[in-house]
Design an enzyme around this catalytic site. Structure first.
Site, PDB file in Angstrom:
ATOM      1  N   GLY A  71      -1.885  -2.909   0.621  1.00  0.00           N
ATOM      2  CA  GLY A  71      -2.699  -2.174  -0.347  1.00  0.00           C
ATOM      3  C   GLY A  71      -3.422  -1.000   0.296  1.00  0.00           C
ATOM      4  O   GLY A  71      -3.503   0.087  -0.283  1.00  0.00           O
ATOM      5  N   THR A  72      -3.918  -1.202   1.499  1.00  0.00           N
ATOM      6  CA  THR A  72      -4.670  -0.134   2.169  1.00  0.00           C
ATOM      7  C   THR A  72      -3.785   1.097   2.374  1.00  0.00           C
ATOM      8  O   THR A  72      -4.195   2.225   2.075  1.00  0.00           O
ATOM      9  CB  THR A  72      -5.200  -0.655   3.521  1.00  0.00           C
ATOM     10  OG1 THR A  72      -6.125  -1.722   3.250  1.00  0.00           O
ATOM     11  CG2 THR A  72      -5.894   0.438   4.312  1.00  0.00           C
ATOM     12  N   ASN A 141     -12.771  -6.388  -6.718  1.00  0.00           N
ATOM     13  CA  ASN A 141     -12.523  -7.576  -5.894  1.00  0.00           C
ATOM     14  C   ASN A 141     -13.759  -8.448  -5.713  1.00  0.00           C
ATOM     15  O   ASN A 141     -13.633  -9.645  -5.470  1.00  0.00           O
ATOM     16  CB  ASN A 141     -11.968  -7.153  -4.524  1.00  0.00           C
ATOM     17  CG  ASN A 141     -12.708  -5.987  -3.913  1.00  0.00           C
ATOM     18  OD1 ASN A 141     -12.824  -4.918  -4.529  1.00  0.00           O
ATOM     19  ND2 ASN A 141     -13.213  -6.165  -2.720  1.00  0.00           N
ATOM     20  N   GLN A 169      -6.046  -6.506  -7.321  1.00  0.00           N
ATOM     21  CA  GLN A 169      -6.587  -7.801  -7.765  1.00  0.00           C
ATOM     22  C   GLN A 169      -6.073  -8.234  -9.140  1.00  0.00           C
ATOM     23  O   GLN A 169      -6.501  -9.274  -9.647  1.00  0.00           O
ATOM     24  CB  GLN A 169      -8.127  -7.750  -7.782  1.00  0.00           C
ATOM     25  CG  GLN A 169      -8.759  -7.561  -6.415  1.00  0.00           C
ATOM     26  CD  GLN A 169      -8.609  -8.783  -5.497  1.00  0.00           C
ATOM     27  OE1 GLN A 169      -8.268  -9.878  -5.939  1.00  0.00           O
ATOM     28  NE2 GLN A 169      -8.869  -8.596  -4.219  1.00  0.00           N
ATOM     29  N   SER A 189      -0.617  -5.258  -3.672  1.00  0.00           N
ATOM     30  CA  SER A 189      -0.628  -5.893  -2.349  1.00  0.00           C
ATOM     31  C   SER A 189      -0.005  -7.280  -2.467  1.00  0.00           C
ATOM     32  O   SER A 189      -0.383  -8.063  -3.340  1.00  0.00           O
ATOM     33  CB  SER A 189      -2.067  -5.993  -1.847  1.00  0.00           C
ATOM     34  OG  SER A 189      -2.113  -6.762  -0.675  1.00  0.00           O
ATOM     35  N   HIS A 191      -0.144  -9.975  -0.441  1.00  0.00           N
ATOM     36  CA  HIS A 191      -0.856 -11.216  -0.068  1.00  0.00           C
ATOM     37  C   HIS A 191      -1.914 -11.644  -1.072  1.00  0.00           C
ATOM     38  O   HIS A 191      -2.410 -12.760  -1.014  1.00  0.00           O
ATOM     39  CB  HIS A 191      -1.438 -11.126   1.352  1.00  0.00           C
ATOM     40  CG  HIS A 191      -2.642 -10.248   1.527  1.00  0.00           C
ATOM     41  ND1 HIS A 191      -3.908 -10.753   1.642  1.00  0.00           N
ATOM     42  CD2 HIS A 191      -2.769  -8.910   1.629  1.00  0.00           C
ATOM     43  CE1 HIS A 191      -4.769  -9.751   1.835  1.00  0.00           C
ATOM     44  NE2 HIS A 191      -4.094  -8.626   1.824  1.00  0.00           N
ATOM     45  N   THR A 227      11.835   1.533   9.302  1.00  0.00           N
ATOM     46  CA  THR A 227      12.698   0.430   8.862  1.00  0.00           C
ATOM     47  C   THR A 227      11.868  -0.542   8.036  1.00  0.00           C
ATOM     48  O   THR A 227      10.769  -0.935   8.444  1.00  0.00           O
ATOM     49  CB  THR A 227      13.314  -0.284  10.086  1.00  0.00           C
ATOM     50  OG1 THR A 227      14.085   0.669  10.796  1.00  0.00           O
ATOM     51  CG2 THR A 227      14.179  -1.456   9.674  1.00  0.00           C
ATOM     52  N   CYS A 315     -13.694  -7.998   3.878  1.00  0.00           N
ATOM     53  CA  CYS A 315     -13.720  -7.011   4.961  1.00  0.00           C
ATOM     54  C   CYS A 315     -15.136  -6.604   5.317  1.00  0.00           C
ATOM     55  O   CYS A 315     -15.375  -6.057   6.385  1.00  0.00           O
ATOM     56  CB  CYS A 315     -12.859  -5.796   4.608  1.00  0.00           C
ATOM     57  SG  CYS A 315     -12.623  -5.544   2.874  1.00  0.00           S
TER      58      CYS A 315
HETATM   59  N1  PLP Z   1      -7.803  -2.867  -2.848  1.00  0.00           N
HETATM   60  C1  PLP Z   1      -8.495  -3.949  -3.218  1.00  0.00           C
HETATM   61  C2  PLP Z   1      -9.176  -3.958  -4.539  1.00  0.00           C
HETATM   62  C3  PLP Z   1      -8.573  -5.067  -2.380  1.00  0.00           C
HETATM   63  O1  PLP Z   1      -9.259  -6.146  -2.763  1.00  0.00           O
HETATM   64  C4  PLP Z   1      -7.903  -5.026  -1.133  1.00  0.00           C
HETATM   65  C5  PLP Z   1      -8.001  -6.162  -0.172  1.00  0.00           C
HETATM   66  O2  PLP Z   1      -9.040  -6.729   0.047  1.00  0.00           O
HETATM   67  C6  PLP Z   1      -7.179  -3.885  -0.791  1.00  0.00           C
HETATM   68  C7  PLP Z   1      -7.150  -2.827  -1.674  1.00  0.00           C
HETATM   69  C8  PLP Z   1      -6.433  -3.780   0.515  1.00  0.00           C
HETATM   70  O3  PLP Z   1      -5.212  -4.453   0.446  1.00  0.00           O
HETATM   71  P1  PLP Z   1      -4.475  -4.925   1.818  1.00  0.00           P
HETATM   72  O4  PLP Z   1      -5.245  -6.094   2.323  1.00  0.00           O
HETATM   73  O5  PLP Z   1      -3.079  -5.279   1.379  1.00  0.00           O
HETATM   74  O6  PLP Z   1      -4.487  -3.750   2.743  1.00  0.00           O
END
Ligand code: PLP
Length: 378
Positions: A71-72, A141, A169, A189, A191, A227, A315
């Site tokens: 996601g990041t 989140n 989310q 994302s 996970h 890759t 985080c």
């Molecule tokens: N965006 C939101 C709303 C999230 O809650 C998170 C993860 O905590 C992310 C982005 C980041 O995703 P990733 O952990 O896959 O980098």
């Protein structure tokens, strides 16, 4: 009987059995998806099957899916100056959006006390801008507050801009239909939906191209070189399929479990405040606080009692500064300091809810006692 209650699904979800099986099988496939031989074609097939499954999760075509490392990275990719001259984001975004990606300045759109973005403020802030790019999350989140993405998209498009939605989310909890949300980009994302960590996707409306962050080979239509993470992507695809199929059943069950949690929280301490509960929320998330509770201490007390919970975003755990989300909602510092997030998922059991509520009864007693001691000392 459960021995632990895992109530931190917004941080990461346990790997789904289907995702585990798909990723494990893919690890045994030798080829590079870009190679033309049979081995390469076998790996390519896994990537493209997963692309179709991820596309189906959000109602798009496979050509609109760009796989990333999570996601990041998808957020960072979307926040590209090639897509707009100025950037507007809501004040409650994930840090990977708040940072502004490759923009030098980021304008923050305020939210209301219920944790929902202020659309009138967005409209005002869009005025007079040329080619704005806006980013609004589908659901927060920390609070679970669901944002009016389609309405925001209409405002941004009327101003001649593009909208990116961080939907990390959303899947598995609420319907995430890219077309109905009318967004131009969407972040996912793996996970958070029971796939492996370290893989995600940027959904893009066909014809739109962010400037790549990583240049090299022509993978992912030249938007994301490198890759492909074949095993991670295969697991993500399997998780996406399961999240889509089970959405209705899982969402209904989580809503009932959350109701039980919130009733139990209040039963042991009438001073419990459920934050952001006045607006629309994900069915799996509750953020609660009690005046006098310290979230960092409570998280440890819950852990010792067998329950994994979180103080706001994972985080930002470990630092005592109040969460930027609660600050943006103007939650009083006394409540913000004690905010504990409980988040549920596809395999949360009623036993786990019971285990947590037993733990809460003990923690709540401690809070009562220290509040009383405080009164005596005062
Ligand atoms: N965006 C939101 C709303 C999230 O809650 C998170 C993860 O905590 C992310 C982005 C980041 O995703 P990733 O952990 O896959 O980098």
């Amino acid at each position: 009987m459960a021995t632990r209650a895992y109530l931190d699904w917004n941080a990461t979800a346990p790997l789904r059995p289907e995702a585990h099986a798909a990723a494990a099988a893919a690890l045994d496939v030798t080829g590079n998806p870009s190679s033309v031989h049979a081995e390469g074609r076998a790996a390519r097939r896994l990537v493209e099957e997963a692309r179709e499954r991820v596309a189906a999760l959000v109602g798009v075509g496979p050509r609109e899916v760009v796989f990333t490392s999570g996601g990041t990275e998808a957020n960072a990719l979307a926040l590209s100056p090639a897509l707009g001259d100025t950037l507007l984001v809501s004040a409650i975004e994930h840090p990977s959006v708040l940072s502004g990606g490759r923009f030098d300045t980021v304008d923050k759109v305020p939210v209301r006390g219920d944790g929902v973005v202020d659309l009138a403020a967005l409209e005002r802030m869009l005025g007079g801008r040329s080619r704005p790019l806006a980013s609004l999350m589908l659901a927060n989140n920390e609070t679970g507050a669901v944002q009016p993405v389609a309405e925001a998209a209409a405002l941004v498009h009327a101003a001649g801009g593009l909208l990116h939605v961080d939907a990390v989310q959303g899947p598995g909890r609420i319907v995430c239909d890219f077309k109905k949300l009318n967004a131009d980009f969407m972040t996912l994302s793996s996970h958070k939906i029971g796939g492996p960590q370290g893989v995600g996707a940027l959904i893009r409306r066909e014809g739109l191209f962010p400037e790549p962050l990583i240049k090299g080979g022509g993978q992912e239509k030249g938007i994301r070189a490198g890759t492909e993470n074949v095993a991670g992507i295969a697991g993500f695809g399997a998780a996406a399929e399961a999240a889509r199929r089970n959405l209705a059943v899982d969402a209904a069950r989580m809503a009932i479990q959350r109701e039980r949690l919130e009733a139990g929280l209040r039963a042991s301490n009438p001073n419990v405040v459920i934050l952001a509960s006045d607006g629309p929320r994900l069915p799996n998330t509750t953020l609660f606080s009690v005046p006098g509770m310290k979230a960092e201490t409570a998280v440890i007390a819950f852990d010792l009692a067998g329950a994994a919970v979180s103080s706001g975003a994972a985080c930002s755990s470990g630092k005592v500064a109040p969460s930027h989300v609660l600050e943006a909602m103007a939650v009083p510092p006394e409540l913000a300091r004690g905010a504990i997030r409980l988040s549920l998922g596809y395999s949360t059991s009623d036993d786990e809810i019971g285990l947590f509520l037993n733990a809460w009864a003990k923690v709540a007693e401690g809070i009562y006692k220290s509040a009383k001691d405080g009164e005596i000392a005062a």
